[in-house]
Design an enzyme around this catalytic site. Structure first.
Site, PDB file in Angstrom:
ATOM      1  N   SER A   1     -27.446  27.661 -20.030  1.00  0.00           N
ATOM      2  CA  SER A   1     -28.880  27.348 -19.026  1.00  0.00           C
ATOM      3  C   SER A   1     -27.721  26.100 -19.147  1.00  0.00           C
ATOM      4  O   SER A   1     -26.781  25.922 -19.322  1.00  0.00           O
ATOM      5  CB  SER A   1     -29.721  27.284 -18.771  1.00  0.00           C
ATOM      6  OG  SER A   1     -30.667  26.979 -18.044  1.00  0.00           O
TER       7      SER A   1
ATOM      8  N   HIS B   1     -27.474  30.138 -15.524  1.00  0.00           N
ATOM      9  CA  HIS B   1     -28.622  29.415 -14.120  1.00  0.00           C
ATOM     10  C   HIS B   1     -27.255  28.443 -13.371  1.00  0.00           C
ATOM     11  O   HIS B   1     -26.485  27.571 -14.228  1.00  0.00           O
ATOM     12  CB  HIS B   1     -29.688  28.837 -15.351  1.00  0.00           C
ATOM     13  CG  HIS B   1     -30.105  29.494 -15.301  1.00  0.00           C
ATOM     14  ND1 HIS B   1     -31.387  28.685 -15.946  1.00  0.00           N
ATOM     15  CD2 HIS B   1     -30.788  30.231 -15.453  1.00  0.00           C
ATOM     16  CE1 HIS B   1     -32.239  30.207 -16.455  1.00  0.00           C
ATOM     17  NE2 HIS B   1     -32.185  30.903 -15.777  1.00  0.00           N
TER      18      HIS B   1
ATOM     19  N   ASP C   1     -36.411  31.324 -19.641  1.00  0.00           N
ATOM     20  CA  ASP C   1     -35.748  33.064 -19.069  1.00  0.00           C
ATOM     21  C   ASP C   1     -34.821  33.363 -20.129  1.00  0.00           C
ATOM     22  O   ASP C   1     -33.977  32.314 -21.167  1.00  0.00           O
ATOM     23  CB  ASP C   1     -34.991  32.722 -17.976  1.00  0.00           C
ATOM     24  CG  ASP C   1     -34.384  33.465 -17.563  1.00  0.00           C
ATOM     25  OD1 ASP C   1     -35.094  34.462 -17.543  1.00  0.00           O
ATOM     26  OD2 ASP C   1     -33.506  33.535 -16.277  1.00  0.00           O
TER      27      ASP C   1
END
Length: 199
Positions: free
Chosen positions: A18, A45, A138
């Site tokens: 991310s 992401h 995540d």
């Protein structure tokens, strides 16, 4: 020298990242050969409304071919697969992808946990899971699921990360096999590829 005690069981690599991971991903893709012997499955992401430019930016760095898979696409070695913007991407039994627009998980779609966990379920001890820099948790559960299924787990060294929340979260909930800087991850992947070429 087999620094990482590798064997021939691995069938796929899955990478999550991310915020702060783009440079690391770009360096990894620029440092492994075009004939890399395993598929690389990436869930990063990304902005859901920006569908163009991301693959192109990574492709400028990569020696391997990068594609955003469509639903039911078969997974083949020597390819890099990137989760499309605004779709969850799962690996399914039968070695193909499925895409969905189900609710966001960890405020994300694609969610790294979904891709990692599904890959862990399919490949079990034949999977290498890698988690890079990121600003939320995540991927932590996904890495735990990979480890629980017998896969090999690697996180980017939190000291090197632009934002260390993601790899730290994984380290907090499971015993990660290797904590490596990006150069170490590159060395691991290249050693793995060389190992397969010697078979």
């Amino acid at each position: 020298m087999n620094k990482f005690n590798l064997d021939n069981r691995f069938k796929a690599i899955v990478i999550g990242g991310s915020a702060g991971s783009f440079q690391g991903i770009a360096k990894i893709l620029a440092s492994i050969p075009a004939d890399f012997n395993l598929p690389i499955i990436m869930c990063l992401h990304r902005l859901k409304h920006v569908r163009n430019g991301f693959v192109e930016a990574l492709s400028l760095k990569s020696l391997m071919t990068i594609t955003e898979p469509y639903d039911k696409l078969n997974i083949k070695k020597g390819m890099v697969y990137l989760a499309p913007a605004n779709y969850h991407m799962s690996v399914e039994l039968g070695n193909y992808f499925s895409l969905s627009t189900e609710e966001m998980m960890n405020n994300s779609r694609p969610a790294i946990d979904i891709t990692l966990s599904s890959a862990g379920y399919v490949y079990k001890d034949r999977l290498v899971g890698i988690l890079l820099s990121g600003a939320n948790k995540d991927g932590a559960i996904g890495m735990k699921n990979i480890k629980d299924k017998g896969g090999l787990t690697i996180v980017q060294d939190p000291k090197e990360c632009m934002i260390d929340t993601m790899p730290t979260a994984a380290l907090n909930i499971t015993e990660i096999d290797h904590v490596l800087q990006i150069d170490g991850i590159v060395a691991f992947l290249n050693e793995l590829n060389s190992h397969y070429k010697k078979k």
